[in-house]
Write an enzyme that holds these catalytic residues in place. Structure first.
Site, mmCIF file in Angstrom:
data_model
loop_
_atom_site.group_PDB
_atom_site.id
_atom_site.type_symbol
_atom_site.label_atom_id
_atom_site.label_comp_id
_atom_site.label_asym_id
_atom_site.label_seq_id
_atom_site.Cartn_x
_atom_site.Cartn_y
_atom_site.Cartn_z
ATOM 1 N N ARG A 156 -4.395 -46.637 -2.312
ATOM 2 C CA ARG A 156 -5.609 -46.169 -1.633
ATOM 3 C C ARG A 156 -5.996 -44.719 -1.925
ATOM 4 O O ARG A 156 -7.007 -44.250 -1.421
ATOM 5 C CB ARG A 156 -5.439 -46.311 -0.121
ATOM 6 C CG ARG A 156 -4.361 -45.401 0.422
ATOM 7 C CD ARG A 156 -3.957 -45.742 1.844
ATOM 8 N NE ARG A 156 -2.895 -44.859 2.305
ATOM 9 C CZ ARG A 156 -1.617 -44.941 1.928
ATOM 10 N NH1 ARG A 156 -1.231 -45.868 1.085
ATOM 11 N NH2 ARG A 156 -0.735 -44.094 2.392
ATOM 12 N N LYS B 63 -0.026 -33.383 -4.536
ATOM 13 C CA LYS B 63 -1.344 -34.018 -4.537
ATOM 14 C C LYS B 63 -2.453 -33.039 -4.900
ATOM 15 O O LYS B 63 -3.388 -33.394 -5.625
ATOM 16 C CB LYS B 63 -1.603 -34.639 -3.163
ATOM 17 C CG LYS B 63 -0.695 -35.818 -2.882
ATOM 18 C CD LYS B 63 -0.991 -36.418 -1.514
ATOM 19 C CE LYS B 63 -0.064 -37.609 -1.274
ATOM 20 N NZ LYS B 63 -0.323 -38.232 0.040
ATOM 21 N N ASP C 269 -3.755 -36.333 8.245
ATOM 22 C CA ASP C 269 -3.214 -37.514 8.907
ATOM 23 C C ASP C 269 -2.505 -37.116 10.197
ATOM 24 O O ASP C 269 -1.683 -37.857 10.700
ATOM 25 C CB ASP C 269 -2.228 -38.233 7.981
ATOM 26 C CG ASP C 269 -1.071 -37.325 7.572
ATOM 27 O OD1 ASP C 269 -1.061 -36.139 7.975
ATOM 28 O OD2 ASP C 269 -0.174 -37.801 6.858
ATOM 29 N N PHE D 87 -2.603 -34.674 14.091
ATOM 30 C CA PHE D 87 -3.436 -33.974 15.068
ATOM 31 C C PHE D 87 -3.179 -32.476 15.081
ATOM 32 O O PHE D 87 -4.089 -31.702 15.387
ATOM 33 C CB PHE D 87 -3.258 -34.588 16.453
ATOM 34 C CG PHE D 87 -4.009 -35.878 16.578
ATOM 35 C CD1 PHE D 87 -5.379 -35.869 16.815
ATOM 36 C CD2 PHE D 87 -3.367 -37.096 16.422
ATOM 37 C CE1 PHE D 87 -6.098 -37.044 16.892
ATOM 38 C CE2 PHE D 87 -4.084 -38.287 16.499
ATOM 39 C CZ PHE D 87 -5.444 -38.266 16.735
ATOM 40 N N CYS E 29 -13.562 -30.679 23.306
ATOM 41 C CA CYS E 29 -14.461 -31.178 24.360
ATOM 42 C C CYS E 29 -14.195 -32.664 24.591
ATOM 43 O O CYS E 29 -14.216 -33.144 25.719
ATOM 44 C CB CYS E 29 -15.924 -31.039 23.956
ATOM 45 S SG CYS E 29 -16.566 -29.381 23.841
ATOM 46 N N CYS F 169 -0.362 -44.745 8.943
ATOM 47 C CA CYS F 169 -0.422 -45.601 7.754
ATOM 48 C C CYS F 169 0.982 -46.017 7.313
ATOM 49 O O CYS F 169 1.158 -47.057 6.686
ATOM 50 C CB CYS F 169 -1.147 -44.874 6.629
ATOM 51 S SG CYS F 169 -2.857 -44.528 7.029
HETATM 52 ZN ZN LIG Z 1 -15.378 -27.779 22.786
#
Ligand SMILES: [Zn+2]
Length: 340
Positions: free
Chosen positions: A70, A85, A129, A131, A173, A186
């Site tokens: 992919r 990469k 990938d 957070f 937000c 993945c």
């Molecule tokens: Zn915000």
């Protein structure tokens, strides 16, 4: 624009939404792509073909055989060489469109280097990938007023959301904190190759609007798609939260450089270590480790096999240790074989 450029980009210039003026803007544009996996390789190839003047591509990982299903820019030889990469992408993009200035950066994006690496970009595309990096990107983008486009895909599902600081809701937000607990990745849940290109296409569509001078055309929507189910949903982005820590109260904890800590690479039984940024001489390290086990090295990375672990060490002092999810074990291996 010269005649060769007019010909090369003729189908894009004919498209009324872009036109000659839009193409001129694209040729001058500067974008950053953070993460060069399935999403990022597609962003990079599409923006290079579209003639975006300058691309910075940041990725901390190296090409593996399991990526080739992919990750659109990579080939078997990249995996065989375990090329980083960012370096493999830079090499391939030079063959696709040599007039684009591509800067492939082999690094983990952190609070310490984010300003230097993406500070001059007009737009940031999320190809990450994880957070942690997305919250760092959000803090940076909001603090500087730079638009960025969130994208994610796993399984057959994906979503995308544009963020225009101070005009639309930002990531915090909508999601004040990163999700807790085990998340599908993945590496644990698998992924269809074309959900990644679909999500990346939505992101690149928005990027082309922004970089060609029409940011107002970007739909202020969260788009979710499931290719296996055959469903697409678009919902309005919630209103900005006046109490949002980032765009409301202007607190940017992810830009705090002291946050750096070993990171478990989720779902991969691996830990990333960077005790501190330092310059490592990989040739010297190779000669040191050769007596202890199998070592392979090129100018970008050194890979050392010490059963049951595998360490990949980068010239900036960072290492990925496979075979454990224990940060203590990983730090110990790093200390034993690389030194600090
Ligand atoms: Zn915000």
């Amino acid at each position: 624009m010269n005649q060769a450029q007019r010909e090369r980009y003729s189908r894009q210039i004919l498209f009324a939404g872009i036109g000659e003026e839009g193409q001129e803007a694209l040729l001058r544009a500067r974008a950053a792509i953070v993460g060069c996996g399935a999403l990022g390789t597609f962003h990079a190839a599409a923006l290079a073909r579209a003639g975006v003047g300058s691309l910075t591509i940041i990725d901390r990982d190296y090409v593996e055989p399991s990526n080739l299903q992919r990750q659109w820019l990579f080939e078997e030889s990249d995996a065989a060489e375990a090329l980083p990469k960012a370096a493999a992408a830079e090499r391939r993009l030079a063959l696709i469109n040599p007039s684009v200035r591509v800067r492939g950066v082999v690094a983990d994006l952190t609070a310490s280097n984010v300003a230097e690496l993406v500070g001059d970009a007009q737009l940031i595309l999320d190809g990450t990938d994880n957070f942690d990096t997305r919250y760092l990107l959000n803090d940076f983008a909001v603090s500087r007023g730079v638009p960025w486009i969130y994208g994610a895909a796993v399984g057959s599902y994906g979503l995308t959301m544009p963020v225009f600081p101070d005009r639309t809701a930002c990531l915090r937000c909508v999601y004040p904190d990163p999700p807790e607990g085990v998340q599908p990745t993945c590496d644990t849940a698998g992924v269809l190759n074309v959900i990644t290109s679909l999500v990346a296409s939505y992101q690149v569509g928005d990027a082309l609007k922004i970089l060609s001078g029409h940011p107002e055309l970007v739909q202020k929507q969260i788009t979710t798609v499931d290719l296996w189910e055959g469903t697409t949903r678009q919902i309005e982005i919630p209103l900005r939260d006046p109490d949002c820590p980032a765009c409301g109260r202007r607190l940017f904890p992810y830009l705090d450089e002291s946050r750096r800590a070993p990171a478990r690479l989720c779902g991969r039984n691996a830990v990333q270590i960077q005790e501190r940024v330092q310059t490592l001489d990989l040739a010297e390290l190779k000669s040191k480790l050769e007596r202890l086990g199998e070592v392979r090295a090129n100018e970008f990375a050194l890979r050392f096999f010490v059963a049951p672990y595998e360490m990949t060490v980068f010239p900036d002092g960072r290492a990925i240790i496979k075979g454990t999810s224990d940060t203590g074990v990983a730090r110990s291996l790093y200390a034993r074989y690389v030194g600090q």
